[in-house]
Design an enzyme around this catalytic site. Sequence first.
Site, PDB file in Angstrom:
ATOM      1  N   THR A   1     -12.559   4.517   5.323  1.00 21.98           N
ATOM      2  CA  THR A   1     -13.101   4.753   6.664  1.00 21.98           C
ATOM      3  C   THR A   1     -13.906   6.040   6.724  1.00 21.98           C
ATOM      4  O   THR A   1     -13.426   7.084   6.267  1.00 21.98           O
ATOM      5  CB  THR A   1     -11.940   4.854   7.686  1.00 21.98           C
ATOM      6  OG1 THR A   1     -11.246   3.609   7.699  1.00 21.98           O
ATOM      7  CG2 THR A   1     -12.447   5.186   9.088  1.00 21.98           C
TER       8      THR A   1
ATOM      9  N   ASP B   1       0.848  -1.187   0.000  1.00 17.68           N
ATOM     10  CA  ASP B   1       0.000   0.000   0.000  1.00 17.68           C
ATOM     11  C   ASP B   1       0.894   1.251   0.000  1.00 17.68           C
ATOM     12  O   ASP B   1       1.768   1.390   0.866  1.00 17.68           O
ATOM     13  CB  ASP B   1      -0.878  -0.042   1.274  1.00 17.68           C
ATOM     14  CG  ASP B   1      -1.946   1.032   1.277  1.00 17.68           C
ATOM     15  OD1 ASP B   1      -2.399   1.427   0.194  1.00 17.68           O
ATOM     16  OD2 ASP B   1      -2.341   1.458   2.387  1.00 17.68           O
TER      17      ASP B   1
ATOM     18  N   GLU C   1      -1.347   6.126  -8.365  1.00 20.25           N
ATOM     19  CA  GLU C   1      -2.208   7.199  -7.834  1.00 20.25           C
ATOM     20  C   GLU C   1      -1.980   8.473  -8.643  1.00 20.25           C
ATOM     21  O   GLU C   1      -0.837   8.822  -8.941  1.00 20.25           O
ATOM     22  CB  GLU C   1      -1.878   7.444  -6.351  1.00 20.25           C
ATOM     23  CG  GLU C   1      -2.646   8.625  -5.746  1.00 20.25           C
ATOM     24  CD  GLU C   1      -2.461   8.732  -4.223  1.00 20.25           C
ATOM     25  OE1 GLU C   1      -2.315   7.691  -3.543  1.00 20.25           O
ATOM     26  OE2 GLU C   1      -2.445   9.874  -3.724  1.00 20.25           O
TER      27      GLU C   1
ATOM     28  N   HIS D   1      -7.352   9.716   3.888  1.00 17.99           N
ATOM     29  CA  HIS D   1      -6.943   8.653   4.818  1.00 17.99           C
ATOM     30  C   HIS D   1      -7.247   9.088   6.241  1.00 17.99           C
ATOM     31  O   HIS D   1      -7.123  10.268   6.577  1.00 17.99           O
ATOM     32  CB  HIS D   1      -5.439   8.383   4.702  1.00 17.99           C
ATOM     33  CG  HIS D   1      -5.042   7.807   3.386  1.00 17.99           C
ATOM     34  ND1 HIS D   1      -4.138   8.417   2.555  1.00 17.99           N
ATOM     35  CD2 HIS D   1      -5.434   6.679   2.758  1.00 17.99           C
ATOM     36  CE1 HIS D   1      -3.982   7.681   1.464  1.00 17.99           C
ATOM     37  NE2 HIS D   1      -4.752   6.627   1.554  1.00 17.99           N
TER      38      HIS D   1
HETATM   39  P1  13P Z   1      -8.520   4.579   5.870  1.00 14.75           P
HETATM   40  O1  13P Z   1      -7.484   4.440   6.908  1.00 14.75           O
HETATM   41  O2  13P Z   1      -9.123   5.924   5.837  1.00 14.75           O
HETATM   42  O3  13P Z   1      -9.550   3.496   5.931  1.00 14.75           O
HETATM   43  O4  13P Z   1      -7.783   4.455   4.448  1.00 14.75           O
HETATM   44  C1  13P Z   1      -7.115   3.282   4.128  1.00 14.75           C
HETATM   45  C2  13P Z   1      -6.375   3.430   2.845  1.00 14.75           C
HETATM   46  O5  13P Z   1      -6.807   4.116   1.952  1.00 14.75           O
HETATM   47  C3  13P Z   1      -5.123   2.701   2.711  1.00 14.75           C
HETATM   48  O6  13P Z   1      -4.440   3.046   1.563  1.00 14.75           O
END
Ligand code: 13P
Length: 279
Positions: A209, A84, A136, A178
Site C-alpha cells: 500500500t 500472513d 522474513e 505495513h
Molecule cells: P499493507 O497493509 O501496507 O498493504 O501491507 C500488507 C502486507 O504486507 C501484509 O503482510
Amino acid sequence: MLVNSKQMLLEAKEKKYAIPQFNINNLEWTKTILEKCNEMNLPVILGVSEGAIKYMGGCNTVVGMVKGLIKDLNIQIPVCLHVDHGQSFELCKKAIDAGFTSVMIDASKYPLDENFRITKEVVDYAHEKNVTVEAEVGHIGGTEDNITSNANNATLEDCLEISKTGIDSLAPALGSVHGLYKGKPNLDFKTMKEINDNLEIPLVLHGGTGIPNDDIKKAIECGISKININTELQIAWHNDVVKFVKEFESVYDPRKVIGSGKNAMLKAIEDKNILFFRL
Ligand code: 13P
C-alpha cells in the site's frame, strides 16, 4: 482450485511479474477477491493474518469458507491460502493441519540464528504436507493488526543464510512498511536486485500500500514475484461505506452496509492485478 504458492511464484519469477497477496478479513472480502480474480483469470494468494484468523473464528473456519466459496462460485483459477506473518511454529502447524496451503513464519523479531531455527522447524513440518513456506529477514516496520514495529533492513548475507532452511520464498525487509507511509517510501532497489541475483527462490514485497506505481514496476524488475496488499483495500472499502452510511443513515441491513464498499474493492483489485501482472 486450492494450491500452494510454489508453481505460481516460480512462474512469476521466470516471466517477471508479481502475484498479488490480498489480505482477507471476512466472507465478503474473500468472495469479492475470488470473483474479481476469477473473472480476470489470474491466480491469487489470499493472505490471512493471525488477527484475521482469530476474528473469523479460527483456522478451520477460514479453510472451510475458502473451500466453500471456490466450490459454490465455481472458481477456476489457482488460489493459494496463506498465513500472513505467522508468529510461531504452533500457529503455522494449526493452519497447516486445518488445510492452509502456504504459511509465512515471521520470526524476524529474533536474532538470525533463532529465526533460522524456528523457520526450519516450520519448513520441515510444512513440506511433509506439500505446504509452501515464506520467511522474513531484517524486519518490516509499520503497523499491521494494530501492532507497530520499527524497520530494520535485510542484508544479502542474512538472506543467503535463511534460504538454507529450504524456504520457498523470502520477504527481505528493504524499506517498505505495513500500513500508511510517513513520507515517501524509500526502497533499497540495489540490495533487492543483488539478493535476487544471488538467490533462486522468489522474493516477496510486503507493505504494498502506498508504493508509487513506478516503484512497484521497478521492484518487479529487480526480482519481486509477490506483493502484499492489505491497507489499500481497507481504505477503498471504508471510503465507500462511509459515504453510504452518511447518505442512507436508516439502512440497517448488514449486507447492504458491508456490501456498499464492494465496487471500490473490485476497482482496487483490478488496478493491482493490471499493475502486478503487467497487463
Ligand atoms: P499493507 O497493509 O501496507 O498493504 O501491507 C500488507 C502486507 O504486507 C501484509 O503482510
